[in-house]
Design an enzyme around this catalytic site. Structure first.
Site, PDB file in Angstrom:
ATOM      1  N   THR B 107       0.943  -1.288   0.013  1.00  0.00           N
ATOM      2  CA  THR B 107       0.112  -0.039   0.083  1.00  0.00           C
ATOM      3  C   THR B 107       0.900   1.145  -0.057  1.00  0.00           C
ATOM      4  OG1 THR B 107      -1.947  -1.029   1.256  1.00  0.00           O
ATOM      5  CG2 THR B 107      -1.673   1.318   1.278  1.00  0.00           C
ATOM      6  N   LYS B 182      -7.875   2.208  -2.996  1.00  0.00           N
ATOM      7  CA  LYS B 182      -7.539   1.820  -1.745  1.00  0.00           C
ATOM      8  C   LYS B 182      -7.770   2.794  -0.747  1.00  0.00           C
ATOM      9  CE  LYS B 182      -5.517  -1.376   1.329  1.00  0.00           C
ATOM     10  NZ  LYS B 182      -4.251  -1.833   1.938  1.00  0.00           N
ATOM     11  N   LYS B 250      -3.590   7.253   9.012  1.00  0.00           N
ATOM     12  CA  LYS B 250      -2.825   7.716   7.802  1.00  0.00           C
ATOM     13  C   LYS B 250      -3.750   7.989   6.432  1.00  0.00           C
ATOM     14  CE  LYS B 250      -0.406   5.239   5.488  1.00  0.00           C
ATOM     15  NZ  LYS B 250       0.717   4.013   5.325  1.00  0.00           N
TER      16      LYS B 250
END
Lengths: 303, 303, 303, 303
Positions: B107, B182, B250
């Site tokens: 990611t 995502k 985050k």
């Protein structure tokens, strides 16, 4: 919804008497148990030949139905109607008495519910509040979730009818808890609808295909029937109301008020509530609650 | 996760070579296709006798693995690691060339992904970013959802491996879109986790049984695997990290920044982000992201 | 603003040389001290006959001005311009050296400021960041508030000029602190502007006279110059930009990011930031930041 | 506050009769005009020898005071008290009649105010609601801001007394508008207090001196008496209550409810309201409303 519920009861062999308050705004559903484990149900919906054709008989007034039946179920559109049917002339109170049970399946605030409970029980009747989770389709399919609270013995006796109307019935304790549980569920749902709307908006405006987002979400840990059902219609700007936005916003307001009483800070629900209010200010209150999606659209040239 | 993914590939007959960056912090997974539709996979996890026992061979460095393999898959913990494995000494860039493909399943933010893409393609290699939705358990079960973007031909060739690692693979277009998708999913999930936490808190502090709320939710329109999985552990104050809260926060920060670029106001995500920051300020950043539930608990005598 | 500042210096007997970067977008202000406690200032504003008429001389390039002057002050529109003037060809770096001071009064993020500081000091120069609080009017009146940080000796020497430009100068310690202080102030201001807008909206839509609200506020504990100045223009839907909304939103974003670094949850600032983003999505980014008031107006028939 | 107000009236030559409801919880202030432009005032504060020493006389009950006086002023702690003094035995209603005026300066919701108004006017009396902006200190100094609504002729007659009690009196139209205006002001103030608290927190945790922030703010466009007065005490964690947090939160709740009625989305006030609720959940409800600052402090090791 009352009509769908009555049909389900008739289909399962219950005897049903019906009464309906006004042309179509209110649905009042009355029932009574005739035999040991069989129930006689009474239900009327305005111009409800269909129900009569399926075997329902008709009560002239709420009082008339209560007189005739052991168990009376109410399914009304709002707290004002729920109060009126009990307290007004020819209302439930005139005939409720020892041996009879009154089950209010309307979505009603805890205060109104307590007021009705007190009136019913002071005349010897038993009371159960039993709001439901689920709207038109689950009502037709007998797939409601029933959130009952109040008289436990009445709950146990009425369970055979609940089993026809819903897929699962909960007994939640003292009167008011059914209403509270419904508020908690709807508040969570309202925040989720906003989370979903924001995700769809971010996808679309960032160059992703929102339809693909629906597919991705549907495969993951947060897949749920609401996203699956509402996503495609939202992308078509189709907000024909299953659950009107102004009712959703009212439930968020009441849930936040319940939190306020208990000094609970709920910043996400509060932000979601303001988004629903924004939608109301845009004139979307009568559309489906998924119309909150509209509040996120750009209305100018961004800069 | 790299270990689970390697095992799945080995089990399905892929040849795998592995390399692992540091003791356990990073997992680097490298693979190559030997024959037409078979792939040779290479994967190392620190002290990873288990993988070797199952048939994996070992690469000494990222460069060594790329040299040996046609397809190289990276699964690293964060953007810094993803960049380091490509650009540092003995890194991917030293051996990547025409005919080889590099698939980064970490990611990674869109910027880092673009930087890696540019470096790989300028040396003749093909690049695919392919972050996944799903954590440890889905990785073990080959039930990841793969969000790929970049070189379409590479996507088509690597699909047999994706089919082993995941239940569904999406090709989303240009590099950066995988990362964006995502973020959108995780932002939606983060807001939902807050909606859920607020619901559980409101239930508990209003005199309802939160466990019953879980049961009610699980029967309704917003039932989803996350509520089902996290609800019981949250009620036990058990936050052993499947997805650390600081990573969730985050992702919310990055999603909000993506929205900011496109002038998208997302008030619910913003409120949820602040709740996650509150959790960080309480020292909960390394726990599971469901620990945001803790921010809602009363820490005094309410008044 | 650079022009107003230059005029003030000229009026107080400073010698000023000026240079201006582009047609009107950037104002670059350069100065030097000739005598013990007097300063020679240099400043140019494009086609700035007016300044020359009042005694300013002209520098051909930033480098030329630095060469000529002991103290150079920059007042530029954004971080990119601030970096360009230092690092580009004919820029400040070419002539900065031991004995010279560079004071950047632009509003610049902490990172850019640090980069400039490092470049200046590595060549022997001294550096001060000195962003200001206050816009056009206070600049003309010499009523700015100066938030300086960096080289304390340079601050002490330049104080006579600061005393002409502003009503008060603060020395805040290490480079970066000036930028941070400005962000904190602007974040607080941005939230307040939203609080004010919501109050005006609530008054107006609840049947009160918003003008009376202004009068009431002006007599109470929260009376402040911003409410007094912006209130009347907001009620006239007049948003001619003193401080553009997109810059206000940028400052809120940066302040929230600063908070994020330090795990500080700031839910009110976050909500205010989303309101400013909403305004941007409505195409109001170039108007005054008070245009966030527009986000609160009903755009439909409420229900 | 009632005591301070009575003292001011006595000092200015008004004749005052006083009555006090309970030991110290309620202050009830009653007055009457004897002569053309002079007023006779009556006021009692429990064991209020001090007022008697300064010339006040005493009424045995609210009814007794109304009987004796032309103008009666009430200053009570909450709506319940305001209603009780009017409607209970020996209450205002028993003696109010044609020719007498009743002025309620308590902070009361619009509904209670309307109920009192209706009762007073149906008996021939005139009614004015007149909540005040400002707390103990302004009351002592005769510097209150008076937000009156209701009977305009009564407002005009009572103005000489208002001029002693306050620095400015507004007549806002129909009954309810005084209460609404007060809510709008307090909502704005509550959001500002949060903006301020967040600014102080961001400064302190980012390495700036919060005291310097106070100095900077005090010189700028958002300088205001509240920041000046509350800032230093907040930095000392001193929250001795001038305006209790739970009352501030109640006002925010009522203001948001007023907005809800009118479909006004106010996201910043909503976020501020949740922060005040968080403070209540931390047991800070009885402290000063500036204690909302405490909700922003880190309670763990941030990560």
């Amino acid at each position: 919804m009352g009509k769908a519920m009555s049909m389900n009861l008739l289909r399962h062999g219950f005897k049903v008497t019906v009464w309906n308050r006004t042309l179509s705004k209110f649905v009042f559903l009355l029932c009574t148990a005739l035999l040991s484990q069989y129930l006689e149900w009474n239900l009327e919906i305005c111009v409800c030949d269909e129900l009569v054709k399926h075997g329902a008989s008709i009560g002239e007034t709420p009082a008339a139905v209560v007189q005739k039946c052991k168990y009376t179920i109410a399914m009304l559109s709002d707290p004002a109607a729920a109060l009126s049917v009990v307290f007004d002339k020819d209302g439930v109170l005139e005939q409720i008495c020892n041996g009879k049970g009154y089950i209010d399946m309307s979505t009603v605030d805890a205060d109104s519910s307590s007021k009705i409970c007190e009136a019913i029980t002071s005349r010897g009747g038993r009371f159960l509040e039993a709001p439901v989770s689920g709207s038109k389709k689950p009502a037709e399919d007998g797939q409601l979730v029933i959130l009952a609270a109040g008289d436990k013995s009445l709950f146990d006796e009425i369970l055979p009818a609940f089993d026809v109307l819903g897929k699962k019935s909960f007994f939640l304790g003292e009167v008011g808890n059914g209403a509270k549980m419904k508020l908690v569920v709807n508040m969570t749902m309202g925040s989720m609808m906003n989370a979903f709307s924001e995700g769809l908006t971010l996808a679309g405006r960032s160059g992703l295909n929102p339809q693909t987002l629906l597919d991705v979400l549907d495969l993951g840990a947060i897949a749920n029937p609401m996203f699956k059902m509402k996503g495609p219609t939202m992308l078509q700007n189709n907000y024909s109301p299953a659950f009107p936005l102004k009712h959703q916003q009212k439930d968020m307001r009441l849930a936040l008020a319940l939190g306020d009483e208990n000094a609970i800070s709920m910043p996400v629900a509060a932000a979601a509530n303001e988004a629903f209010k924004k939608a109301r200010s845009m004139g979307l209150g009568d559309l489906d609650f998924s119309a909150v999606f509209e509040t996120l659209k750009a209305d100018g040239h961004s800069s």
